[in-house]
Design a protein around this motif. Structure first.
Motif, PDB file in Angstrom:
ATOM      1  N   ALA A   1      -3.085   8.773   5.304  1.00 26.31           N
ATOM      2  CA  ALA A   1      -3.812   7.573   4.885  1.00 26.31           C
ATOM      3  C   ALA A   1      -4.066   6.672   6.089  1.00 26.31           C
ATOM      4  CB  ALA A   1      -3.025   6.815   3.822  1.00 26.31           C
ATOM      5  N   SER A   2      -5.257   6.126   6.174  1.00 24.47           N
ATOM      6  CA  SER A   2      -5.613   5.242   7.281  1.00 24.47           C
ATOM      7  C   SER A   2      -4.921   3.892   7.125  1.00 24.47           C
ATOM      8  CB  SER A   2      -7.130   5.041   7.316  1.00 24.47           C
ATOM      9  OG  SER A   2      -7.551   4.280   6.194  1.00 24.47           O
ATOM     10  N   ILE A   3      -4.988   3.084   8.169  1.00 28.63           N
ATOM     11  CA  ILE A   3      -4.383   1.751   8.108  1.00 28.63           C
ATOM     12  C   ILE A   3      -5.040   0.920   7.006  1.00 28.63           C
ATOM     13  CG2 ILE A   3      -3.975  -0.391   9.373  1.00 28.63           C
ATOM     14  CD1 ILE A   3      -3.962   1.257  11.947  1.00 28.63           C
ATOM     15  N   ALA A   4      -6.359   1.006   6.898  1.00 29.35           N
ATOM     16  CA  ALA A   4      -7.065   0.255   5.854  1.00 29.35           C
ATOM     17  C   ALA A   4      -6.694   0.771   4.467  1.00 29.35           C
ATOM     18  CB  ALA A   4      -8.575   0.349   6.063  1.00 29.35           C
ATOM     19  N   GLU A   5      -6.482   2.083   4.338  1.00 29.18           N
ATOM     20  CA  GLU A   5      -6.056   2.628   3.049  1.00 29.18           C
ATOM     21  C   GLU A   5      -4.642   2.165   2.711  1.00 29.18           C
ATOM     22  OE1 GLU A   5      -8.703   6.749   2.755  1.00 29.18           O
ATOM     23  OE2 GLU A   5      -6.716   6.812   3.715  1.00 29.18           O
ATOM     24  N   HIS A   6      -3.765   2.114   3.722  1.00 30.71           N
ATOM     25  CA  HIS A   6      -2.435   1.547   3.491  1.00 30.71           C
ATOM     26  C   HIS A   6      -2.564   0.116   2.977  1.00 30.71           C
ATOM     27  CE1 HIS A   6       0.893   4.175   4.885  1.00 30.71           C
ATOM     28  NE2 HIS A   6      -0.065   4.801   5.541  1.00 30.71           N
ATOM     29  N   GLY A   7      -3.437  -0.672   3.606  1.00 29.07           N
ATOM     30  CA  GLY A   7      -3.632  -2.049   3.169  1.00 29.07           C
ATOM     31  C   GLY A   7      -4.161  -2.129   1.747  1.00 29.07           C
TER      32      GLY A   7
ATOM     33  N   ARG B   1       8.060   8.299 -10.363  1.00 28.55           N
ATOM     34  CA  ARG B   1       7.776   8.672  -8.971  1.00 28.55           C
ATOM     35  C   ARG B   1       7.248  10.092  -8.887  1.00 28.55           C
ATOM     36  NH1 ARG B   1      12.883   5.900  -8.067  1.00 28.55           N
ATOM     37  NH2 ARG B   1      12.467   3.817  -7.213  1.00 28.55           N
ATOM     38  N   CYS B   2       7.770  10.963  -9.728  1.00 26.94           N
ATOM     39  CA  CYS B   2       7.249  12.334  -9.772  1.00 26.94           C
ATOM     40  C   CYS B   2       5.782  12.328 -10.199  1.00 26.94           C
ATOM     41  CB  CYS B   2       8.085  13.175 -10.739  1.00 26.94           C
ATOM     42  SG  CYS B   2       7.557  14.901 -10.891  1.00 26.94           S
ATOM     43  N   LEU B   3       5.482  11.554 -11.228  1.00 28.15           N
ATOM     44  CA  LEU B   3       4.097  11.477 -11.712  1.00 28.15           C
ATOM     45  C   LEU B   3       3.177  10.863 -10.661  1.00 28.15           C
ATOM     46  CD1 LEU B   3       4.783  10.213 -15.352  1.00 28.15           C
ATOM     47  CD2 LEU B   3       4.006  12.494 -14.698  1.00 28.15           C
ATOM     48  N   SER B   4       3.670   9.887  -9.905  1.00 24.86           N
ATOM     49  CA  SER B   4       2.844   9.238  -8.887  1.00 24.86           C
ATOM     50  C   SER B   4       2.560  10.163  -7.711  1.00 24.86           C
ATOM     51  CB  SER B   4       3.542   7.968  -8.373  1.00 24.86           C
ATOM     52  OG  SER B   4       3.683   7.021  -9.402  1.00 24.86           O
ATOM     53  N   ASN B   5       3.376  11.175  -7.543  1.00 21.14           N
ATOM     54  CA  ASN B   5       3.207  12.094  -6.427  1.00 21.14           C
ATOM     55  C   ASN B   5       2.148  13.157  -6.692  1.00 21.14           C
ATOM     56  OD1 ASN B   5       4.379  14.983  -5.255  1.00 21.14           O
ATOM     57  ND2 ASN B   5       4.388  13.322  -3.762  1.00 21.14           N
ATOM     58  N   VAL B   6       2.011  13.597  -7.947  1.00 25.61           N
ATOM     59  CA  VAL B   6       1.159  14.760  -8.202  1.00 25.61           C
ATOM     60  C   VAL B   6      -0.336  14.515  -7.986  1.00 25.61           C
ATOM     61  CG1 VAL B   6       2.801  15.942  -9.699  1.00 25.61           C
ATOM     62  CG2 VAL B   6       1.207  14.309 -10.704  1.00 25.61           C
TER      63      VAL B   6
ATOM     64  N   ALA C   1       7.076  -2.078 -11.518  1.00 26.06           N
ATOM     65  CA  ALA C   1       6.902  -0.626 -11.609  1.00 26.06           C
ATOM     66  C   ALA C   1       5.954  -0.129 -10.527  1.00 26.06           C
ATOM     67  CB  ALA C   1       6.376  -0.248 -12.993  1.00 26.06           C
ATOM     68  N   ALA C   2       4.888  -0.870 -10.280  1.00 28.33           N
ATOM     69  CA  ALA C   2       3.905  -0.457  -9.274  1.00 28.33           C
ATOM     70  C   ALA C   2       4.525  -0.393  -7.883  1.00 28.33           C
ATOM     71  CB  ALA C   2       2.717  -1.412  -9.289  1.00 28.33           C
ATOM     72  N   GLN C   3       5.261  -1.433  -7.530  1.00 31.20           N
ATOM     73  CA  GLN C   3       5.852  -1.482  -6.193  1.00 31.20           C
ATOM     74  C   GLN C   3       6.961  -0.457  -6.013  1.00 31.20           C
ATOM     75  OE1 GLN C   3       6.953  -5.550  -5.316  1.00 31.20           O
ATOM     76  NE2 GLN C   3       4.820  -6.237  -5.262  1.00 31.20           N
ATOM     77  N   ALA C   4       7.611  -0.065  -7.110  1.00 36.80           N
ATOM     78  CA  ALA C   4       8.701   0.910  -7.022  1.00 36.80           C
ATOM     79  C   ALA C   4       8.203   2.349  -6.987  1.00 36.80           C
ATOM     80  CB  ALA C   4       9.659   0.721  -8.201  1.00 36.80           C
ATOM     81  N   THR C   5       6.928   2.568  -7.334  1.00 40.94           N
ATOM     82  CA  THR C   5       6.453   3.948  -7.486  1.00 40.94           C
ATOM     83  C   THR C   5       5.283   4.303  -6.580  1.00 40.94           C
ATOM     84  OG1 THR C   5       5.004   3.250  -9.319  1.00 40.94           O
ATOM     85  CG2 THR C   5       7.214   4.058  -9.892  1.00 40.94           C
ATOM     86  N   LEU C   6       4.838   3.394  -5.717  1.00 43.34           N
ATOM     87  CA  LEU C   6       3.679   3.685  -4.870  1.00 43.34           C
ATOM     88  C   LEU C   6       3.924   4.913  -3.997  1.00 43.34           C
ATOM     89  CD1 LEU C   6       0.919   2.901  -3.649  1.00 43.34           C
ATOM     90  CD2 LEU C   6       2.178   1.492  -1.999  1.00 43.34           C
ATOM     91  N   ASP C   7       2.954   5.825  -3.974  1.00 44.99           N
ATOM     92  CA  ASP C   7       3.003   7.009  -3.120  1.00 44.99           C
ATOM     93  C   ASP C   7       1.672   7.113  -2.395  1.00 44.99           C
ATOM     94  OD1 ASP C   7       3.832   9.298  -1.899  1.00 44.99           O
ATOM     95  OD2 ASP C   7       4.130  10.466  -3.718  1.00 44.99           O
ATOM     96  N   LEU C   8       1.726   7.438  -1.098  1.00 42.92           N
ATOM     97  CA  LEU C   8       0.517   7.548  -0.282  1.00 42.92           C
ATOM     98  C   LEU C   8       0.517   8.868   0.456  1.00 42.92           C
ATOM     99  CD1 LEU C   8       1.411   4.245   0.101  1.00 42.92           C
ATOM    100  CD2 LEU C   8      -0.751   4.301   1.294  1.00 42.92           C
ATOM    101  N   LEU C   9      -0.692   9.351   0.737  1.00 46.71           N
ATOM    102  CA  LEU C   9      -0.825  10.514   1.594  1.00 46.71           C
ATOM    103  C   LEU C   9      -0.348  10.175   3.007  1.00 46.71           C
ATOM    104  CD1 LEU C   9      -4.309  12.103   0.766  1.00 46.71           C
ATOM    105  CD2 LEU C   9      -2.062  13.062   0.262  1.00 46.71           C
ATOM    106  N   GLU C  10       0.191  11.168   3.680  1.00 50.31           N
ATOM    107  CA  GLU C  10       0.665  10.932   5.046  1.00 50.31           C
ATOM    108  C   GLU C  10      -0.475  10.572   5.989  1.00 50.31           C
ATOM    109  OE1 GLU C  10       2.906  14.232   6.425  1.00 50.31           O
ATOM    110  OE2 GLU C  10       4.553  13.971   4.985  1.00 50.31           O
TER     111      GLU C  10
END
Length: 412
Positions: free
Chosen positions: A157-163, A79-84, A146-155
């Motif tokens: 992010a648009s709705i389409a980007e969330h999708g 999760r730390c790596l996914s954030n940077v 692993a992917a679902q447990a570590t996903l990180d998004l910018l605050e």
């Protein structure tokens, strides 16, 4: 062509770095490594964590997650790596794109520290190595957990980007919902149209809706990459070889392909090559069975399954044709995820009622002493004017949704 693509990315990377607000830094990785050791976990890190970054056209990653892991399964570290990556600016591109970022770890060694009172032996920190962005690794299976447990998004992010992020980690219902929401606000949102077509095609959803989204995207930009990529995915799901080859060629020649070429190379090119091979090996014929957990037409006279004697054997033939390769891919992904080698047994069919068969493909650890339980995949097959395959357990459902060679319309 591949040399050109690599040169293109190196040029863009250099240009992006010159303008970058924040390029990738070794200290970003060292921060995560130090936090792991300070927490008393995995002081002797050894292995690879492959990140996947989803990147805006301006080079700013808006999402990141762990694509796969080898030798390491520390969720806090991951999760730390996914954030940077959200701190970085990378290469600009004509369209948004996805790019891998494999981080290799080697354990620290002993070092002698001298002081006035003598010397002591200490364990040095594990080392994390930055990858060469211009040399992306080849394809490997997605570790969905692993992917679902570590996903990180910018605050922001648009709705389409969330999708798009939810689609990337195979949370299809959430992705489809986000794309519908985005299109309700803006019916010409290209990212949402492309994502909706892909999500429906991959998940065994409504191919008519998927094709409509792809066609609308092509109408909006006939020479653009996004519409033809979206239609290509629909053609693959529909098992339409002619359409697959045609749309792959159009996608590869699109004026704005840019750094999305990696999606074609790693994900879609194998399907196009297989379609091309099949077209060369057979005469045009109609009536290929549909499936994906839904209805499949009865075998046509030119269909090899038609030569089987009896409805039961014909049905088993159709199921195997649709899902045999998928069970192999699933077993490989399962092995990568659980670090256990799995072997496949022979297909079995058992009549469980009038016009109903239970079709099973055994998937079991090759060496049971190393752990890992059986993951036999089972389908309930209903015979009649149409053959309908209902996934009977989670394994069958995942294979049907993700690795079905036939036309996909899932039976929920």
């Amino acid at each position: 062509m591949e040399t050109f693509r690599k040169a293109l990315f190196m040029l863009l990377l250099a240009g992006g770095a010159a303008l970058a607000d924040r390029p990738p830094l070794q200290s970003d990785l060292d921060h995560c490594t130090l936090a792991t050791q300070s927490g008393g976990r995995n002081a002797n890190l050894q292995g690879t964590v492959r990140l996947q970054m989803l990147i805006r056209p301006d080079g700013r990653p808006y999402a990141a997650f762990v694509w796969s892991e080898r030798g390491i399964s520390d969720r806090q570290l991951e999760r730390c790596l996914s954030n940077v990556p959200m701190l970085w600016t990378l290469a600009p591109s004509a369209l948004d794109y996805a790019w891998p970022y494999p981080v290799q770890f080697v354990p620290g060694g002993e070092q002698i520290v001298s002081s006035g009172s003598g010397s002591t032996t200490q364990q040095s920190l594990p080392s994390a190595f930055m990858p060469r962005l211009e040399e992306p690794p080849g394809w490997e299976p997605l570790n969905v957990a692993a992917a679902q447990a570590t996903l990180d998004l910018l605050e922001d992010a648009s709705i389409a980007e969330h999708g798009t992020a939810e689609l990337a980690i195979h949370r299809y219902p959430a992705a489809i919902s986000a794309f519908h929401d985005a299109l309700a606000r803006n019916s010409t949102d290209k990212l949402a149209l492309r994502g909706l077509a892909q999500a429906l095609a991959e998940s065994g959803g409504d191919l008519k809706e998927a094709a409509a989204a792809a066609k609308k995207l092509i109408d909006l930009d006939p020479n653009g990459e996004q519409g033809h990529e979206a239609m290509l995915r629909v053609c693959i799901a529909a098992k339409d070889d002619v359409c697959t080859v045609q749309q792959f060629n159009l996608t590869n020649k699109a004026k704005d392909l840019s750094l999305r070429f990696l999606v074609l190379r790693d994900e879609l090119k194998p399907f196009a090559e297989q379609a091309s091979t099949r077209l060369q090996q057979r005469k045009p014929q109609a009536g290929v069975a549909a499936a994906g957990g839904g209805a499949a037409a009865a075998p046509a006279p030119s269909d090899p399954c038609a030569a089987e004697q009896g409805d039961d054997k014909q049905a088993l033939c159709v199921v195997k044709r649709c899902l045999d390769e998928g069970t192999t891919l699933y077993a490989r992904e399962l092995g990568e995820q659980n670090h256990v080698e799995y072997q496949l047994g022979d297909w079995r069919a058992k009549q469980v009622g009038a016009g109903k068969l239970l079709v099973t493909r055994p998937i079991a650890p090759k060496d049971r002493e190393k752990g890992g339980g059986s993951h036999d995949a089972m389908w309930l097959v209903t015979l009649g004017d149409q053959l309908v395959m209902h996934p009977g357990n989670l394994e069958a459902k995942q294979i049907t949704l993700q690795h079905n060679r036939c036309t996909a319309r899932a039976s929920r």
